[in-house]
Design a protein around this motif. Structure first.
Motif, PDB file in Angstrom:
ATOM      1  N   GLN A  56      22.357 -33.020  21.028  1.00  0.00           N
ATOM      2  CA  GLN A  56      22.188 -32.658  19.620  1.00  0.00           C
ATOM      3  C   GLN A  56      22.286 -31.141  19.436  1.00  0.00           C
ATOM      4  O   GLN A  56      22.880 -30.659  18.480  1.00  0.00           O
ATOM      5  CB  GLN A  56      20.832 -33.160  19.097  1.00  0.00           C
ATOM      6  CG  GLN A  56      20.659 -32.981  17.604  1.00  0.00           C
ATOM      7  CD  GLN A  56      21.673 -33.781  16.804  1.00  0.00           C
ATOM      8  OE1 GLN A  56      21.942 -34.934  17.110  1.00  0.00           O
ATOM      9  NE2 GLN A  56      22.256 -33.171  15.795  1.00  0.00           N
ATOM     10  N   HIS A  57      21.713 -30.395  20.365  1.00  0.00           N
ATOM     11  CA  HIS A  57      21.773 -28.931  20.309  1.00  0.00           C
ATOM     12  C   HIS A  57      23.229 -28.462  20.392  1.00  0.00           C
ATOM     13  O   HIS A  57      23.642 -27.554  19.666  1.00  0.00           O
ATOM     14  CB  HIS A  57      20.945 -28.323  21.445  1.00  0.00           C
ATOM     15  CG  HIS A  57      21.092 -26.847  21.573  1.00  0.00           C
ATOM     16  ND1 HIS A  57      20.548 -25.980  20.650  1.00  0.00           N
ATOM     17  CD2 HIS A  57      21.726 -26.084  22.485  1.00  0.00           C
ATOM     18  CE1 HIS A  57      20.851 -24.737  21.004  1.00  0.00           C
ATOM     19  NE2 HIS A  57      21.561 -24.787  22.130  1.00  0.00           N
ATOM     20  N   LEU A  58      24.017 -29.084  21.290  1.00  0.00           N
ATOM     21  CA  LEU A  58      25.425 -28.715  21.411  1.00  0.00           C
ATOM     22  C   LEU A  58      26.186 -29.002  20.109  1.00  0.00           C
ATOM     23  O   LEU A  58      27.005 -28.198  19.672  1.00  0.00           O
ATOM     24  CB  LEU A  58      26.082 -29.478  22.571  1.00  0.00           C
ATOM     25  CG  LEU A  58      25.680 -29.068  23.975  1.00  0.00           C
ATOM     26  CD1 LEU A  58      26.394 -29.966  24.984  1.00  0.00           C
ATOM     27  CD2 LEU A  58      26.016 -27.623  24.240  1.00  0.00           C
ATOM     28  N   LYS A  59      25.908 -30.147  19.518  1.00  0.00           N
ATOM     29  CA  LYS A  59      26.591 -30.504  18.261  1.00  0.00           C
ATOM     30  C   LYS A  59      26.202 -29.537  17.147  1.00  0.00           C
ATOM     31  O   LYS A  59      27.039 -29.167  16.332  1.00  0.00           O
ATOM     32  CB  LYS A  59      26.239 -31.939  17.870  1.00  0.00           C
ATOM     33  CG  LYS A  59      26.919 -32.972  18.744  1.00  0.00           C
ATOM     34  CD  LYS A  59      26.574 -34.380  18.298  1.00  0.00           C
ATOM     35  CE  LYS A  59      27.258 -35.396  19.173  1.00  0.00           C
ATOM     36  NZ  LYS A  59      26.929 -36.773  18.800  1.00  0.00           N
ATOM     37  N   ASP A  60      24.932 -29.155  17.092  1.00  0.00           N
ATOM     38  CA  ASP A  60      24.461 -28.223  16.060  1.00  0.00           C
ATOM     39  C   ASP A  60      25.118 -26.859  16.214  1.00  0.00           C
ATOM     40  O   ASP A  60      25.485 -26.221  15.225  1.00  0.00           O
ATOM     41  CB  ASP A  60      22.941 -28.082  16.097  1.00  0.00           C
ATOM     42  CG  ASP A  60      22.223 -29.341  15.621  1.00  0.00           C
ATOM     43  OD1 ASP A  60      22.887 -30.193  14.991  1.00  0.00           O
ATOM     44  OD2 ASP A  60      21.019 -29.477  15.907  1.00  0.00           O
ATOM     45  N   THR A  61      25.248 -26.378  17.450  1.00  0.00           N
ATOM     46  CA  THR A  61      25.837 -25.057  17.651  1.00  0.00           C
ATOM     47  C   THR A  61      27.333 -25.066  17.370  1.00  0.00           C
ATOM     48  O   THR A  61      27.890 -24.047  16.940  1.00  0.00           O
ATOM     49  CB  THR A  61      25.588 -24.560  19.090  1.00  0.00           C
ATOM     50  OG1 THR A  61      26.107 -25.514  20.003  1.00  0.00           O
ATOM     51  CG2 THR A  61      24.130 -24.318  19.326  1.00  0.00           C
ATOM     52  N   LEU A  62      28.001 -26.184  17.574  1.00  0.00           N
ATOM     53  CA  LEU A  62      29.440 -26.250  17.277  1.00  0.00           C
ATOM     54  C   LEU A  62      29.703 -26.300  15.785  1.00  0.00           C
ATOM     55  O   LEU A  62      30.726 -25.830  15.322  1.00  0.00           O
ATOM     56  CB  LEU A  62      30.052 -27.474  17.954  1.00  0.00           C
ATOM     57  CG  LEU A  62      30.192 -27.415  19.470  1.00  0.00           C
ATOM     58  CD1 LEU A  62      30.719 -28.734  20.005  1.00  0.00           C
ATOM     59  CD2 LEU A  62      31.102 -26.281  19.888  1.00  0.00           C
ATOM     60  N   GLN A  63      28.785 -26.862  15.026  1.00  0.00           N
ATOM     61  CA  GLN A  63      28.981 -26.970  13.582  1.00  0.00           C
ATOM     62  C   GLN A  63      28.753 -25.642  12.868  1.00  0.00           C
ATOM     63  O   GLN A  63      29.301 -25.396  11.821  1.00  0.00           O
ATOM     64  CB  GLN A  63      28.039 -28.019  13.002  1.00  0.00           C
ATOM     65  CG  GLN A  63      28.440 -29.423  13.375  1.00  0.00           C
ATOM     66  CD  GLN A  63      27.482 -30.466  12.808  1.00  0.00           C
ATOM     67  OE1 GLN A  63      26.473 -30.124  12.233  1.00  0.00           O
ATOM     68  NE2 GLN A  63      27.813 -31.733  13.003  1.00  0.00           N
TER      69      GLN A  63
END
Length: 64
Positions: A56-63
């Motif tokens: 989830q952290h990776l997805k948040d930082t990519l967005q």
């Protein structure tokens, strides 16, 4: 048990590639490694939650 059908005249390298793909899809090696030692349910759940947080952290930082 995995069964790979080899057609007459088919190259052995092709059959080996089919076998490797099937083993990977079935996750046979992963299951063997997991079953080498016992993991408590609470520990497994904690690892699962940690992995979900990381993804989830990776997805948040990519967005952003």
């Amino acid at each position: 048990m995995l069964i790979i059908e080899v057609k007459p005249g088919e190259n052995i390298d092709r059959a080996l590639k089919k076998f490797k793909n099937k083993v990977r899809k079935v996750k046979q090696v992963q299951q063997l490694r997991e079953n080498q030692h016992f993991t408590k349910k609470s520990v497994a759940r904690r690892e699962e939650i940690g992995k979900a947080k990381y993804i989830q952290h990776l997805k948040d930082t990519l967005q952003d």
